[in-house]
Structures are given as structure tokens and as C-alpha cells.
Design a protein around this motif. Structure first.
Motif, short mmCIF file in Angstrom:
data_model
loop_
_atom_site.label_atom_id
_atom_site.label_comp_id
_atom_site.label_asym_id
_atom_site.label_seq_id
_atom_site.Cartn_x
_atom_site.Cartn_y
_atom_site.Cartn_z
N GLU A 28 -60.73 -14.55 -14.94
CA GLU A 28 -62.16 -14.31 -15.45
C GLU A 28 -62.43 -16.03 -15.66
O GLU A 28 -63.67 -16.17 -14.99
CB GLU A 28 -62.14 -13.84 -16.85
CG GLU A 28 -63.42 -13.74 -17.71
CD GLU A 28 -64.67 -13.12 -16.68
OE1 GLU A 28 -65.65 -13.74 -16.86
OE2 GLU A 28 -64.23 -12.38 -15.91
N VAL A 29 -61.81 -16.67 -16.09
CA VAL A 29 -62.21 -18.10 -16.14
C VAL A 29 -62.58 -18.68 -14.72
O VAL A 29 -63.34 -19.24 -14.55
CB VAL A 29 -61.07 -19.06 -16.99
CG1 VAL A 29 -61.89 -20.43 -16.79
CG2 VAL A 29 -61.20 -18.63 -18.20
N GLY A 30 -61.36 -18.36 -13.87
CA GLY A 30 -61.86 -18.97 -12.23
C GLY A 30 -63.14 -18.23 -11.69
O GLY A 30 -64.08 -18.91 -11.18
N ARG A 31 -63.30 -16.96 -12.14
CA ARG A 31 -64.57 -16.39 -11.75
C ARG A 31 -65.90 -16.91 -12.06
O ARG A 31 -66.81 -17.38 -11.28
CB ARG A 31 -64.63 -14.79 -12.05
CG ARG A 31 -65.95 -14.36 -11.39
CD ARG A 31 -65.98 -12.81 -11.77
NE ARG A 31 -65.12 -12.14 -10.71
CZ ARG A 31 -65.49 -11.82 -9.44
NH1 ARG A 31 -66.85 -12.45 -8.95
NH2 ARG A 31 -64.80 -11.18 -8.61
N PHE A 80 -59.58 -17.83 -25.98
CA PHE A 80 -58.73 -18.50 -24.99
C PHE A 80 -59.40 -18.70 -23.71
O PHE A 80 -59.32 -19.63 -23.29
CB PHE A 80 -57.43 -17.50 -24.61
CG PHE A 80 -56.38 -17.83 -23.61
CD1 PHE A 80 -55.76 -18.94 -23.96
CD2 PHE A 80 -56.81 -17.50 -22.21
CE1 PHE A 80 -54.80 -19.23 -22.62
CE2 PHE A 80 -55.92 -17.73 -21.35
CZ PHE A 80 -55.11 -18.84 -21.38
N ARG A 81 -60.45 -17.71 -23.31
CA ARG A 81 -61.26 -17.93 -22.09
C ARG A 81 -62.08 -18.82 -22.36
O ARG A 81 -62.18 -19.87 -21.26
CB ARG A 81 -61.78 -16.59 -21.67
CG ARG A 81 -60.90 -15.65 -21.33
CD ARG A 81 -61.70 -14.18 -20.69
NE ARG A 81 -62.57 -13.59 -21.65
CZ ARG A 81 -62.18 -12.47 -22.32
NH1 ARG A 81 -61.04 -12.13 -22.31
NH2 ARG A 81 -62.79 -11.92 -23.14
N ASP A 82 -62.83 -19.23 -23.20
CA ASP A 82 -63.79 -20.13 -23.52
C ASP A 82 -63.08 -21.42 -23.72
O ASP A 82 -63.82 -22.44 -23.16
CB ASP A 82 -64.41 -19.69 -24.86
CG ASP A 82 -65.49 -18.57 -24.75
OD1 ASP A 82 -65.66 -18.06 -23.61
OD2 ASP A 82 -66.06 -18.31 -25.89
N TYR A 83 -61.89 -21.75 -24.29
CA TYR A 83 -61.26 -22.77 -24.42
C TYR A 83 -60.93 -23.48 -23.05
O TYR A 83 -60.93 -24.54 -22.61
CB TYR A 83 -60.01 -22.65 -25.24
CG TYR A 83 -59.20 -23.79 -25.39
CD1 TYR A 83 -59.40 -24.91 -26.43
CD2 TYR A 83 -57.93 -24.12 -24.59
CE1 TYR A 83 -58.86 -25.92 -26.58
CE2 TYR A 83 -57.17 -25.23 -24.45
CZ TYR A 83 -57.51 -26.27 -25.68
OH TYR A 83 -56.88 -27.17 -25.62
N VAL A 84 -60.21 -22.49 -22.36
CA VAL A 84 -59.82 -22.94 -21.01
C VAL A 84 -60.69 -23.24 -19.95
O VAL A 84 -60.89 -24.38 -19.28
CB VAL A 84 -58.89 -21.76 -20.33
CG1 VAL A 84 -58.46 -22.23 -18.99
CG2 VAL A 84 -57.52 -21.57 -21.14
N GLU A 85 -62.15 -22.53 -20.24
CA GLU A 85 -63.00 -23.04 -19.21
C GLU A 85 -63.59 -24.37 -19.67
O GLU A 85 -63.95 -25.04 -18.86
CB GLU A 85 -64.35 -21.88 -19.59
CG GLU A 85 -65.50 -22.16 -18.61
CD GLU A 85 -66.59 -21.13 -19.08
OE1 GLU A 85 -67.82 -21.30 -18.27
OE2 GLU A 85 -66.43 -20.01 -19.56
N SER A 86 -63.72 -24.70 -20.97
CA SER A 86 -64.28 -25.97 -21.48
C SER A 86 -63.13 -27.08 -21.03
O SER A 86 -63.89 -27.97 -20.71
CB SER A 86 -64.24 -25.68 -23.08
OG SER A 86 -64.57 -27.22 -23.73
N LEU A 87 -62.15 -26.91 -21.26
CA LEU A 87 -60.87 -27.57 -20.61
C LEU A 87 -61.32 -27.88 -19.32
O LEU A 87 -61.24 -29.21 -18.67
CB LEU A 87 -59.45 -27.06 -20.90
CG LEU A 87 -58.27 -28.17 -20.64
CD1 LEU A 87 -57.10 -27.58 -21.19
CD2 LEU A 87 -58.02 -27.90 -19.04
N ALA A 88 -61.50 -26.94 -18.34
CA ALA A 88 -61.65 -26.98 -17.04
C ALA A 88 -62.90 -27.84 -16.73
O ALA A 88 -62.91 -28.54 -15.78
CB ALA A 88 -61.88 -25.81 -16.32
N ARG A 89 -64.04 -27.41 -17.60
CA ARG A 89 -65.26 -28.37 -17.21
C ARG A 89 -64.94 -29.86 -17.54
O ARG A 89 -65.73 -30.85 -17.15
CB ARG A 89 -66.27 -27.75 -18.25
CG ARG A 89 -66.73 -26.45 -17.43
CD ARG A 89 -67.84 -25.66 -18.25
NE ARG A 89 -68.21 -24.53 -17.73
CZ ARG A 89 -68.72 -24.03 -16.60
NH1 ARG A 89 -68.92 -25.01 -15.74
NH2 ARG A 89 -68.75 -22.85 -16.15
#
Length: 256
Positions: free
Chosen positions: A119-122, A85-94
């Protein structure tokens, strides 16, 4: 502006002139015998699209499945593992930063996502790519929630019930509200599973046989409308505040 409804040439001006996007996230998980499994993502999308309509800021499609393994014993619950989930949301944000977005509001309606969105926000902030904050609707209006409900849940309780009664009344099993209350528990404290300062449970079913807490019979669509309007106001103000910040001021401070 809802991104998925637009043709790509019509988005260029937005990305040239604006720097903020709303990303709704929720879950697909049990919410008791009376509410749909989509409760969280339906609520998140409603807030994000409402505030996007009010402000003109961009709203992305909704992330419908979140970190929900603690509801897995109930039929139909879906989840992804937290690191995924964290990696997916980070990728989406990028994806968004590639187009020029540098501030993001994660419009969240699922408690299990909170720490992971932080954590993604950080990660994004530490990399200097974007400033992303997690927003949870009931955390924005805690006094109103407490005023409206004597036993507000948290999960599948009257606040979420009222919200879905207002947003999607056709999805609420009104004839099961009494069963939801009687088969659930009033609160986490009432379960006896917080011992000596420790939460000694891991799954929802450890606390409640039917998956919910609180007094669902205290919910009405009118209360849901109050909650929705008040929290939408808070989200709108958050977006305007964030859009007005200098990006450099949002980045990490230098080492002392």
C-alpha cells in the motif's frame, strides 16, 4: 553503504549519482521457545546490508517493529497498528525522496508487513514521488525452501531457524528445538482452521500453543547459509534491474 555509519558530507556524492535505497523492515515478536523476538528484523537487516555491501547501494537503518498484533498474547511481542505503520514507512520513504532517491526496495522479513508495504508503494507511485517494491526473502527462493524442508513452517519454522542459526547462532536455543516441534503444529492446514475456503483464525495462538509451525529439528546453519546466499543473489538482481529502469516507465500508465 550503510547510511547511519556515514558523515553527512560523505553522502552527497551518493545522492547526486544514485537513485536507489534499501530499507530493511521486520518485527519484534515471538518466534517460539527457541528463536529470539528479533528474528525478522535481524534477517531483514542481514540481507539489506549484504546486498548494500555487494552493490554499493545505500542501506538505511532497520525498522524493527512492524504489524504484529496477531502475536500479542505471547510475552514481549511488540507492534504498531497498521495505519500507523503505513504512515510511518511512507514518511520515512519521503525522507529519502527529499534527498533524491526515487526507487526503494523494502527488504522485508515479516509476513504481517507485506500488504501494508504494498500500500505504501502504491501511494508513492501514484503520487509520482518514488517507485517502491516489497521484497520478502523466502518468496524469492520458494523452490529451494521446499527442497530443503519437508515442513517449512511458516512462522518460527525450520527456514527461519536455519537462517538465525547461520546469522546469529548464539541466539538460538538449540536445546529447545524438539520442544518447539512437539508443542507446535506442522502447518496451518493441519490446524483445521481453514474452513470452506476461509481462514477462521486471527491470532497465532489460535493455531499453536507455543507460537510456531513446522519441523524446527530439520534446520541447520548450513541450510541457512544456502538460503541466505540464494536469496541475496535474488535481491542483488532485483536492485540492479530496478536501478536500470527509466523512472518514467515505472510510473502509472495514462488512462485509456
Amino acid at each position: 553503504m550503510y547510511l547511519a555509519d556515514e558523515a553527512w558530507p560523505d553522502l552527497e556524492t551518493y545522492f547526486e549519482e544514485e537513485s536507489l535505497a534499501l530499507v530493511p523492515l521486520g518485527s519484534t515478536e515471538q518466534h517460539g521457545p527457541h528463536l529470539p523476538e528479533g528474528t525478522d528484523h535481524l534477517i531483514a537487516e542481514a540481507f539489506a546490508r549484504e546486498v548494500a555491501d555487494r552493490t554499493g547501494y545505500l542501506c538505511t537503518p532497520t525498522v524493527n517493529i512492524g504489524v504484529s498484533p496477531h502475536h500479542r498474547q505471547f510475552w514481549g511481542t511488540m507492534w504498531v497498528d497498521a495505519p500507523v505503520f503505513r504512515d510511518y514507512v511512507e514518511s520515512l520513504a519521503r525522507n529519502l525522496t527529499y534527498h533524491g532517491i526515487d526507487r526503494i526496495v523494502f527488504v522485508n522479513a515479516h509476513g504481517g508487513n507485506v500488504q501494508h508495504l504494498r500500500e505504501v508503494g502504491r501511494r508513492l507511485r501514484d503520487a509520482g514521488d518514488a517507485y517502491a517494491v516489497e521484497w520478502m526473502w523466502d518468496d524469492a527462493i520458494p523452490d529451494l525452501v521446499d527442497d530443503l524442508f519437508e515442513q517449512n513452517g511458516p512462522h518460527g519454522g525450520p527456514k527461519e531457524t536455519a537462517m538465525i542459526q547461520y546469522l546469529h547462532e548464539e541466539l538460538v536455543h538449540e536445546d529447545r528445538l524438539d520442544d518447539a516441534k512437539e508443542g507446535g503444529v506442522p502447518s496451518v492446514a493441519a490446524t483445521g482452521n481453514v474452513r470452506h475456503g476461509s481462514r477462521t483464525f486471527y491470532d497465532a495462538i489460535d493455531n499453536t500453543d507455543n507460537g510456531v509451525l513446522g519441523d524446527q529439528t530439520d534446520a541447520t546453519a548450513e541450510k541457512g547459509e544456502q538460503l541466505f546466499d540464494a536469496a541475496s543473489d535474488q535481491l542483488e538482481q532485483l536492485c540492479e534491474w530496478l536501478a536500470n529502469q527509466e523512472f518514467e516507465a515505472l510510473l502509472p500508465k495514462e488512462h485509456v
